[in-house]
Design a protein around this motif. Structure first.
Motif, mmCIF file in Angstrom:
data_model
loop_
_atom_site.group_PDB
_atom_site.id
_atom_site.type_symbol
_atom_site.label_atom_id
_atom_site.label_comp_id
_atom_site.label_asym_id
_atom_site.label_seq_id
_atom_site.Cartn_x
_atom_site.Cartn_y
_atom_site.Cartn_z
ATOM 1 N N ASP A 152 0.822 -1.358 0.026
ATOM 2 C CA ASP A 152 0.041 0.052 -0.090
ATOM 3 C C ASP A 152 0.804 1.236 0.055
ATOM 4 O O ASP A 152 2.131 1.165 0.297
ATOM 5 C CB ASP A 152 -0.788 0.026 1.126
ATOM 6 N N MET A 153 0.370 2.435 -0.247
ATOM 7 C CA MET A 153 0.923 3.694 -0.376
ATOM 8 C C MET A 153 1.257 4.155 1.141
ATOM 9 O O MET A 153 2.215 5.010 1.420
ATOM 10 C CB MET A 153 0.340 4.630 -1.139
ATOM 11 N N HIS A 154 0.259 3.744 2.104
ATOM 12 C CA HIS A 154 0.394 4.557 3.478
ATOM 13 C C HIS A 154 0.674 3.341 4.401
ATOM 14 O O HIS A 154 0.412 2.288 4.462
ATOM 15 C CB HIS A 154 -0.965 5.276 3.654
ATOM 16 N N ALA A 155 1.163 3.921 5.743
ATOM 17 C CA ALA A 155 1.319 3.054 6.888
ATOM 18 C C ALA A 155 0.028 2.686 7.297
ATOM 19 O O ALA A 155 0.399 1.357 7.907
ATOM 20 C CB ALA A 155 2.344 4.007 7.773
ATOM 21 N N LYS A 156 -0.776 3.235 7.707
ATOM 22 C CA LYS A 156 -1.771 2.791 8.375
ATOM 23 C C LYS A 156 -2.695 1.567 7.820
ATOM 24 O O LYS A 156 -2.754 0.611 8.415
ATOM 25 C CB LYS A 156 -3.066 3.819 8.479
ATOM 26 N N PRO A 157 -2.819 1.323 6.436
ATOM 27 C CA PRO A 157 -3.341 0.461 5.926
ATOM 28 C C PRO A 157 -2.315 -1.097 5.968
ATOM 29 O O PRO A 157 -2.847 -2.136 6.162
ATOM 30 C CB PRO A 157 -3.651 0.625 4.479
ATOM 31 N N LEU A 158 -1.175 -0.573 5.855
ATOM 32 C CA LEU A 158 -0.156 -1.538 6.192
ATOM 33 C C LEU A 158 -0.161 -2.433 7.322
ATOM 34 O O LEU A 158 -0.180 -3.515 7.506
ATOM 35 C CB LEU A 158 1.341 -1.062 5.763
#
Length: 350
Positions: A209-215
Motif C-alpha cells: 500500500d501507499m500508506h502506513a496505516k493500511p499496512l
C-alpha cells in the motif's frame, strides 16, 4: 419480541449531488408483503458511497436524484414480513444487498452477480435509483436477510458484506493453501482479502500500500511482510503464486502483474475507472499470467457469517472508526482519508 410502532420518518444519509451529502429525515413507507422492517444498527461506508458524495457518480452510475446511501448494513428485524417469509421479529440479521436482474440474458446460472441489470442497495445504476439502507428503519426484502448466529456481535457483523467481496475474490484465485500471495492495495477490501487468505492457508502473504496505516492493519490481520507501493524492486521480487489487486488504479494493477510469478494468477477486485488503462499487458502475455475479474459476491456471504461467528476469520483491526449517525459528515470525511482510516462505521442507535 413484540413489533414496535414505527415513526413517520427516520434520519438517513442522503446524497443530493456532487459534494452535497446530508443527514436528514426521510419519510418511512409501509413495507410490501415480502419485506421486513430492519432497525439498522451499523453501516460501513464503502468506496461507492464516497464516490456518490464526492463525484455525484460511481463509475457509470450517475446520481440524478437524491438517494439514500449504504449497502453494508446489519441490524434487527422489528417487523416481520406479512407474507410469513423471512426471519421473525427480534432476529439479528446481515444483508445481502444485491437483486439479480430479470430476463434471459446469458450468464452462468450459479453466478447471479453477473446478471445484467443486477441492482444493489444504494445504487444509481438505474433510474429510479435503488435507495440504500443508511437509515434507522429500512424496509428490506426478506431474501436479502441472513440471520446472525448467537455470539456474533453486530459491530463485527458489519463487515459481512465487504468480507464477502474479499472471500469471493480469494475464491476466484482457486486453491491458495500452501501458496504465496500478494495483496496490492490494503484498504478495507484488501485488508479483508489478507484475512481471508490467512484463513484459507496461504503459506506467505505480502501486502502493498501507499500508506502506513493500511499496512499496519494488513499486518494485524495476517500479512507476513508489508511493502510500500513505491518499492517496485521488492514487489517484483515477491513472485507470488496468487495476487489480489484491490487498489483500483492502473499503478496497482501494474504492481500486481510485476509481482506475480510466471504462470501465476492475478485477481482484479479493485474496480478501475472505465476506459483504456495504461498497463503493461505484454508482461502478462509473456509470463502467461491469468488475469481474473472478481465482482461482488454470491452465496459466499453464508460462509463468511459462519467464519466470523466461529472466530476463524479475524477481522477486528479492519474497523478503525465509529461515528454516531448525527456525526455522519465527519464519518465520511474520515472514510475518504485512506491514510488514516480503515473501515469507518456509522452507529445508527447511538
Amino acid at each position: 419480541m413484540n413489533e414496535i410502532q414505527l415513526p413517520g420518518s427516520a434520519p438517513a444519509v442522503v446524497a443530493h449531488g456532487k459534494g452535497d451529502l446530508r443527514i436528514e429525515d426521510v419519510a418511512l413507507t409501509e413495507p410490501s408483503a415480502g419485506q421486513a422492517v430492519v432497525e439498522i444498527a451499523y453501516g460501513g461506508i464503502c468506496g461507492s458511497d464516497l464516490h456518490y458524495w464526492l463525484h455525484g457518480a460511481a463509475g457509470e452510475s450517475i446520481l440524478r436524484d437524491p438517494m439514500v446511501l449504504g449497502h453494508e448494513v446489519v441490524g434487527t428485524v422489528v417487523r416481520a414480513a406479512t407474507d410469513g417469509s423471512g426471519p421473525v421479529s427480534g432476529t439479528r440479521v446481515a444483508v445481502h444487498p444485491a437483486t439479480p436482474g430479470p430476463g434471459a440474458a446469458q450468464y452462468p446460472a450459479d453466478r447471479p452477480n453477473l446478471s445484467p441489470g443486477c441492482t444493489y442497495l444504494g445504487s444509481a445504476a438505474r433510474h429510479p435509483h435503488t435507495d440504500g439502507a443508511f437509515l434507522r428503519y429500512a424496509n428490506l426484502p426478506t431474501r436479502m436477510l441472513r440471520p446472525l448466529p448467537d455470539g456474533l456481535p453486530l459491530r463485527r457483523a458489519a463487515l459481512v458484506e465487504p468480507a464477502s467481496v474479499a472471500w469471493h475474490a480469494v475464491g476466484r484465485a482457486g486453491g491458495v493453501r500452501g501458496k504465496t500471495a500478494l495483496v496490492v492495495g490494503c484498504g478495507p477490501i484488501g485488508a479483508l482479502a489478507v484475512a481471508v487468505l490467512k484463513r484459507a492457508g496461504a503459506a506467505h502473504i505480502t501486502a502493498v500500500d501507499m500508506h502506513a496505516k493500511p499496512l499496519e492493519i494488513a499486518a494485524a490481520v495476517g500479512a507476513d511482510v508489508v511493502l510500500e507501493a513505491g518499492n517496485a524492486d521488492a514487489i517484483a521480487a515477491v513472485e507470488a503464486d496468487v495476487v489480489i489487486e484491490s487498489s483500483g488504479n492502473h499503478f496497482g494493477l501494474a504492481s500486481a502483474i510485476n509481482g506475480a510469478v510466471r504462470g501465476g494468477r492475478v485477481v482484479m477486485v479493485g474496480l478501475l475507472p472505465s476506459g483504456p488503462q495504461p498497463v503493461a499487458i505484454s508482461l502478462a502475455i509473456t509470463r502467461e499470467l491469468e488475469l481474473i475479474g472478481s465482482f461482488r459476491f454470491n452465496d459466499e456471504i453464508d460462509e463468511v457469517i459462519e467464519a466470523l461467528a466461529d472466530g476463524s476469520l479475524f477481522v477486528d483491526p479492519v474497523v478503525t472508526h465509529e461515528y454516531a449517525l448525527t456525526d455522519g459528515l465527519a464519518a465520511f470525511n474520515m472514510a475518504r482519508n485512506s491514510a488514516a482510516s480503515g473501515k469507518v462505521l456509522l452507529n445508527f442507535t447511538s
